[in-house]
Design a protein around this motif. Structure first.
Motif, PDB file in Angstrom:
ATOM      1  N   LEU A  92       1.376   6.541  -6.935  1.00 52.62           N
ATOM      2  CA  LEU A  92       0.152   7.432  -7.315  1.00 52.62           C
ATOM      3  C   LEU A  92       0.439   9.140  -7.253  1.00 52.62           C
ATOM      4  O   LEU A  92       0.180   9.913  -7.774  1.00 52.62           O
ATOM      5  CB  LEU A  92      -1.138   7.287  -6.666  1.00 52.62           C
ATOM      6  CG  LEU A  92      -1.581   5.798  -6.545  1.00 52.62           C
ATOM      7  CD1 LEU A  92      -2.844   5.648  -6.066  1.00 52.62           C
ATOM      8  CD2 LEU A  92      -1.933   5.670  -8.159  1.00 52.62           C
ATOM      9  N   ASP A 148       1.032   3.990  -2.771  1.00 58.21           N
ATOM     10  CA  ASP A 148       0.721   5.279  -2.572  1.00 58.21           C
ATOM     11  C   ASP A 148       1.840   6.353  -3.087  1.00 58.21           C
ATOM     12  O   ASP A 148       1.632   7.525  -3.712  1.00 58.21           O
ATOM     13  CB  ASP A 148       0.605   5.378  -1.088  1.00 58.21           C
ATOM     14  CG  ASP A 148      -0.033   6.906  -0.544  1.00 58.21           C
ATOM     15  OD1 ASP A 148      -0.734   7.477  -1.150  1.00 58.21           O
ATOM     16  OD2 ASP A 148       0.463   7.559   0.554  1.00 58.21           O
ATOM     17  N   VAL A 205       0.738  -1.409   0.087  1.00 55.27           N
ATOM     18  CA  VAL A 205      -0.106  -0.013   0.189  1.00 55.27           C
ATOM     19  C   VAL A 205       0.892   1.128   0.030  1.00 55.27           C
ATOM     20  O   VAL A 205       0.539   2.146  -0.778  1.00 55.27           O
ATOM     21  CB  VAL A 205      -0.958  -0.118   1.256  1.00 55.27           C
ATOM     22  CG1 VAL A 205      -1.941   1.491   1.577  1.00 55.27           C
ATOM     23  CG2 VAL A 205      -2.070  -1.154   1.119  1.00 55.27           C
ATOM     24  N   PHE A 231      -7.472   2.405  -2.774  1.00 56.87           N
ATOM     25  CA  PHE A 231      -7.202   3.800  -3.551  1.00 56.87           C
ATOM     26  C   PHE A 231      -8.676   4.209  -4.157  1.00 56.87           C
ATOM     27  O   PHE A 231      -8.590   5.045  -4.972  1.00 56.87           O
ATOM     28  CB  PHE A 231      -6.002   3.861  -4.290  1.00 56.87           C
ATOM     29  CG  PHE A 231      -4.781   3.790  -3.261  1.00 56.87           C
ATOM     30  CD1 PHE A 231      -4.391   4.875  -2.608  1.00 56.87           C
ATOM     31  CD2 PHE A 231      -4.155   2.706  -3.289  1.00 56.87           C
ATOM     32  CE1 PHE A 231      -3.332   4.929  -1.755  1.00 56.87           C
ATOM     33  CE2 PHE A 231      -3.041   2.554  -2.376  1.00 56.87           C
ATOM     34  CZ  PHE A 231      -2.501   3.580  -1.769  1.00 56.87           C
ATOM     35  N   ALA A 281      -5.067  -2.580  -5.072  1.00 57.59           N
ATOM     36  CA  ALA A 281      -5.002  -0.982  -5.421  1.00 57.59           C
ATOM     37  C   ALA A 281      -6.460  -0.495  -5.276  1.00 57.59           C
ATOM     38  O   ALA A 281      -6.484   0.632  -4.810  1.00 57.59           O
ATOM     39  CB  ALA A 281      -4.369  -1.011  -6.613  1.00 57.59           C
TER      40      ALA A 281
END
Length: 314
Positions: free
Chosen positions: A34, A31, A27, A65, A61
């Motif tokens: 992104l 992050d 994660v 997100f 994902a």
């Protein structure tokens, strides 16, 4: 800025983490990726093959997100039909295509045999104008051995057909590079460092799951790198993730191009499943040719016993 090379011991330590810790690590990698895409005005997506690893990555994902994160699938024309159906049933997945067909790639560049590393070594030996490179591929340089052609596969240098790793480049990598350029996008991939020595060395050299660079063509994100196949199955069971039914067929551990000869010397399960379920597709793949020689012939020369040539034992 590029990451620094890490010690293999750190990779081993991370691969031994419990799944929950790996999820947290992944994660964090997603992050960061992104955030990089937002900073550089790029559209993020998951390179979705329909296989187990990319199924886990896409689910994770989107779970964390948001469901609007896109998947992109490159349809090469040589996937199991189950994979294509599964991809088409998965929401928000865009399908792209290579410029050449698999038959054309095989005809022009050669058969994918043994492994990517060994096929590259054969191609370099046969085509390079550099005597230094040719010598290294044959003998190493006394200190290093990666990329040297193993004695077992030296015969491929003199075969009348070509061996090459270029199919992956042309059928998959090029279409994604074109897509990234035309749509201002960047991909996350579901590869695992433990899948091969090549991917392990790449992870160590890159220094982690993400590599960010001012040159966007060199950006790389593989958030599942430290996972194992067992981790992926545990995640799928834990979160009841739908996956492609082909994985429930005996003999299938990994999917990909149905004609691929990488690793066939160890396990020809892909060919056996293809022959039993889709004999016409099997025959088409076995009859791909390079310089007048068939894939069937090349696999035989490797010592692979093909399913339609096996005799029943009583």
């Amino acid at each position: 800025m590029r990451a620094n090379t890490m010690a293999i011991s750190l990779l081993r330590e991370r691969q031994a983490w419990p799944l929950e810790q790996k999820i947290d690590h992944t994660v964090g990698a997603i992050d960061a990726f992104l955030a990089y895409c937002r900073e550089h005005d790029r559209n993020p997506y998951v390179s979705f093959s329909g296989g187990l690893n990319s199924t886990v990555l896409l689910h994770l994902a989107r779970r964390v997100f948001g469901a609007d994160l896109k998947g992109v699938f490159c349809s090469t024309g040589n996937e199991f039909p189950e994979i294509v159906r599964f991809v088409r049933q998965t929401p928000n997945v865009e399908i792209i295509h290579p410029a050449l067909t698999p038959r054309q790639v095989i005809e022009q560049y050669g058969f994918p045999l043994v492994s990517k590393e060994q096929a590259r070594a054969v191609r370099d030996i046969r085509t390079t104008a550099s005597e230094k490179l040719r010598s290294y591929r044959l003998h190493g340089d006394g200190a290093r051995r990666p990329g040297v052609l193993a004695a077992r596969w030296r015969y491929l240098v003199d075969e009348p057909y070509m061996t090459s790793e270029k199919c992956c480049e042309i059928l998959k990598k090029r279409p994604f590079r074109h897509y990234n350029t035309t749509t201002k996008s960047l991909a996350m991939v579901g590869t695992l460092a433990g899948e091969s020595k090549l991917r392990q060395s790449q992870y160590i050299r890159r220094g982690g799951c993400n590599v960010f660079d001012a040159d966007l063509r060199k950006v790389h994100s593989a958030p599942l790198s430290i996972w194992t196949g067992a981790d992926c199955w545990e995640y799928i069971r834990r979160y009841a993730v739908p996956y492609c039914e082909i994985y429930d067929v005996e003999g299938i551990e990994r999917t990909g191009c149905v004609f691929c000869g990488f690793g066939a010397q160890f396990n020809n399960g892909r060919f056996r499943v293809l022959y039993n379920r889709y004999p016409k597709l099997y025959c088409m793949a076995m009859n791909y040719t390079n310089n007048g020689y068939t894939l069937r012939h090349a696999l035989r020369r490797m010592g692979v016993t093909l399913p339609d040539e096996q005799r029943e034992l009583f």
